[in-house]
Write an enzyme that holds these catalytic residues in place. Sequence first.
Site, PDB file in Angstrom:
ATOM      1  N   SER A  34       0.837  -1.202   0.000  1.00 13.46           N
ATOM      2  CA  SER A  34       0.000   0.000   0.000  1.00 13.46           C
ATOM      3  C   SER A  34       0.873   1.253   0.000  1.00 13.46           C
ATOM      4  O   SER A  34       0.386   2.350   0.272  1.00 13.46           O
ATOM      5  CB  SER A  34      -0.911   0.009   1.232  1.00 13.46           C
ATOM      6  OG  SER A  34      -0.133   0.018   2.419  1.00 13.46           O
ATOM      7  N   ASN A 117      -0.855  -2.549  13.233  1.00 10.20           N
ATOM      8  CA  ASN A 117      -2.321  -2.467  13.306  1.00 10.20           C
ATOM      9  C   ASN A 117      -2.806  -1.257  14.097  1.00 10.20           C
ATOM     10  O   ASN A 117      -3.695  -0.528  13.647  1.00 10.20           O
ATOM     11  CB  ASN A 117      -2.897  -3.756  13.905  1.00 10.20           C
ATOM     12  CG  ASN A 117      -2.576  -4.976  13.051  1.00 10.20           C
ATOM     13  OD1 ASN A 117      -2.032  -4.835  11.956  1.00 10.20           O
ATOM     14  ND2 ASN A 117      -2.889  -6.163  13.539  1.00 10.20           N
ATOM     15  N   THR A 162     -43.216  22.264  -6.749  1.00 11.37           N
ATOM     16  CA  THR A 162     -43.252  20.888  -6.255  1.00 11.37           C
ATOM     17  C   THR A 162     -43.520  20.041  -7.506  1.00 11.37           C
ATOM     18  O   THR A 162     -44.211  20.510  -8.422  1.00 11.37           O
ATOM     19  CB  THR A 162     -44.374  20.656  -5.215  1.00 11.37           C
ATOM     20  OG1 THR A 162     -45.637  20.985  -5.807  1.00 11.37           O
ATOM     21  CG2 THR A 162     -44.179  21.517  -3.969  1.00 11.37           C
ATOM     22  N   HIS A 163     -42.957  18.881  -7.553  1.00 17.54           N
ATOM     23  CA  HIS A 163     -43.060  18.025  -8.757  1.00 17.54           C
ATOM     24  C   HIS A 163     -42.583  18.769  -9.996  1.00 17.54           C
ATOM     25  O   HIS A 163     -43.055  18.493 -11.110  1.00 17.54           O
ATOM     26  CB  HIS A 163     -44.502  17.545  -8.981  1.00 17.54           C
ATOM     27  CG  HIS A 163     -45.163  17.031  -7.748  1.00 17.54           C
ATOM     28  ND1 HIS A 163     -45.016  15.733  -7.312  1.00 17.54           N
ATOM     29  CD2 HIS A 163     -45.929  17.665  -6.818  1.00 17.54           C
ATOM     30  CE1 HIS A 163     -45.699  15.573  -6.185  1.00 17.54           C
ATOM     31  NE2 HIS A 163     -46.241  16.733  -5.855  1.00 17.54           N
ATOM     32  N   SER A 282     -19.639  25.490 -25.301  1.00 15.58           N
ATOM     33  CA  SER A 282     -19.563  24.335 -26.183  1.00 15.58           C
ATOM     34  C   SER A 282     -18.480  24.562 -27.210  1.00 15.58           C
ATOM     35  O   SER A 282     -18.245  25.693 -27.627  1.00 15.58           O
ATOM     36  CB  SER A 282     -20.927  24.152 -26.866  1.00 15.58           C
ATOM     37  OG  SER A 282     -20.773  23.422 -28.059  1.00 15.58           O
ATOM     38  N   ASN A 290     -23.124  26.996 -20.404  1.00  9.17           N
ATOM     39  CA  ASN A 290     -23.683  25.851 -19.687  1.00  9.17           C
ATOM     40  C   ASN A 290     -23.266  25.826 -18.209  1.00  9.17           C
ATOM     41  O   ASN A 290     -22.147  26.213 -17.875  1.00  9.17           O
ATOM     42  CB  ASN A 290     -23.215  24.546 -20.349  1.00  9.17           C
ATOM     43  CG  ASN A 290     -23.683  24.439 -21.782  1.00  9.17           C
ATOM     44  OD1 ASN A 290     -24.785  24.860 -22.122  1.00  9.17           O
ATOM     45  ND2 ASN A 290     -22.822  23.903 -22.642  1.00  9.17           N
ATOM     46  N   TYR A 322      -7.716  -7.950  13.162  1.00  8.10           N
ATOM     47  CA  TYR A 322      -7.215  -7.213  12.016  1.00  8.10           C
ATOM     48  C   TYR A 322      -7.166  -8.128  10.810  1.00  8.10           C
ATOM     49  O   TYR A 322      -6.788  -9.292  10.914  1.00  8.10           O
ATOM     50  CB  TYR A 322      -5.805  -6.636  12.268  1.00  8.10           C
ATOM     51  CG  TYR A 322      -5.251  -5.963  11.019  1.00  8.10           C
ATOM     52  CD1 TYR A 322      -5.483  -4.613  10.783  1.00  8.10           C
ATOM     53  CD2 TYR A 322      -4.567  -6.694  10.051  1.00  8.10           C
ATOM     54  CE1 TYR A 322      -5.045  -3.998   9.622  1.00  8.10           C
ATOM     55  CE2 TYR A 322      -4.122  -6.094   8.885  1.00  8.10           C
ATOM     56  CZ  TYR A 322      -4.360  -4.745   8.674  1.00  8.10           C
ATOM     57  OH  TYR A 322      -3.929  -4.141   7.524  1.00  8.10           O
ATOM     58  N   GLN A 327      -6.622  -2.537   4.625  1.00  6.36           N
ATOM     59  CA  GLN A 327      -5.685  -1.695   3.869  1.00  6.36           C
ATOM     60  C   GLN A 327      -6.408  -0.977   2.709  1.00  6.36           C
ATOM     61  O   GLN A 327      -5.924   0.026   2.218  1.00  6.36           O
ATOM     62  CB  GLN A 327      -4.550  -2.577   3.338  1.00  6.36           C
ATOM     63  CG  GLN A 327      -3.453  -1.836   2.621  1.00  6.36           C
ATOM     64  CD  GLN A 327      -2.207  -2.688   2.474  1.00  6.36           C
ATOM     65  OE1 GLN A 327      -1.452  -2.873   3.426  1.00  6.36           O
ATOM     66  NE2 GLN A 327      -1.994  -3.233   1.295  1.00  6.36           N
TER      67      GLN A 327
END
Length: 497
Positions: A34, A117, A162-163, A282, A290, A322, A327
């Site tokens: 690691s 550990n 709403t919605h 773009s 955008n 452990y 890791q």
Amino acid sequence: MSDGEDPTANADGDETVVRRDRFAGGPARSFLSSLADDERIFAADLAVDRAHVVMLAEQGIVEAETVGEILAALDEVEAAGHAALSDGEDVHEAIESAVISRVGPEGGKMHTARSRNDEVAACIRYRLREDALALLSTLVGAREQLLAVAREERETVMPGYTHLQPAQPTTVAHWALSYEQALQRDTGRLLDAYERINQNPLGAAAFAGTPFDVDRERTAELLGFDSVAENSMDASATRDFLVETTSAVATLATTLSSLAEDVVVMASKGHVELDDDYSSTSSIMPQKKNPDTLELVRGRTGDATAGLNGLLTNLKGQPRAYNRDLQRAGRHAWDAIDSATESVEVAAGAVATADWPEGTLSAAASEGFATATGVADLLAMAGVPFRTAHEVVAEAAADLDADEDAPDYEALSAVADDVLGDSLSQFVERDAVERALDPTESVAMRDSRGGPAPAAVAEQVSGAKEVLTAHRETVEARSDAVEHATDRRETEVSRYV
Ligand code: ARG
């Protein structure tokens, strides 16, 4: 490193030798390692090493002179940097090897009364604490920006949905405060998690403690941990503090995704003009501007939820104490917290620098008879049962022509005659109805606690400011405590070097 001259070969029981000679060379070598990932905890490991050896000297477990040599070697290792570490299974082993190669076999005393550990658990907590504090102070700054928008746009009426359908007029301030409030809770969740991050696992060793007379409170003090993770098996095994933090981060990212979506939708309707710094264009369509930054905030939600998912999946079913699976646990949390910290900054920056076009917004707030509820409320306030008032207004709404936004007084009167069997003027004055049909007045009517009326918003801003100040002070106090611990550690280290 296998010949008899190897300085590490004489150190009886030294894991370094065992690992190198028997277990380090096969095809899985890089799979096991690691070291690259551990760059994230390089500085943390040096701090943990220093605190540990200072404690070993104070407890008379290792001679002060040897500790001085180890600490001097650690300074050199730090100066050389993570990239200079030789190949190894992880940063802990690589730093230990670097110390031994400088100090000789006595350097192997650094690893007395501990295991990788408890060491790695301490490193993760130490580093996560730093990242949590950085996120917390970014969050506090973002909330400050939203409060500034709320103060400035208190009277800026906008449509509320709403919605995704026009629902009721509100204000930009009320909208911004709704997110400040959510970020307030996100901050609170992280501060809660911080308490459980900031505990000391050192002294747990592999999981089963140690026969040495270690002082766990002392290493806690030298590392700025607020308390000791008591049970040694739990201390080395648990990563629930990572789960808790990543979960708070995923919740935060979800909050941000809604904010981002709102702004993307608003931008598509011309309800907000983003600053160029937070927009993109773009490569082919020259007219385009955008809201890419907000789309990325929305998209990055996946980084945080994936992190939480990955972490929980990694941890599920791991037996005590452990396992090497651990890791791979940290990376999920690092990804999530890095991504979300940037998102907080960008989302708040985009909102804070945006322009809210008053004319467009108030025209939009009149669309789709968004003032209907206010008219029904008016009738209900005059004594008409709300359900009946709802019926009157619903019928007037159903009678609207396609090009009409709202009924006028006459149209409402006609329905009232029908439904109430009485003239509208028996209940409400024409003037009051016309005010209720105006989006600005409609907002002003809704002055209940937490509502959008400018006066109610002013109250919310001052309440939010108080909480923000308290949160800011807490974050500063936590950061100061970490700094003090660093100073204390440096002072102690300087006694030996
Ligand atoms: N590198 C490991 C980790 O990050 C710590 C090493 C513990 N290894 C062991 N075999 N006990 O979790």
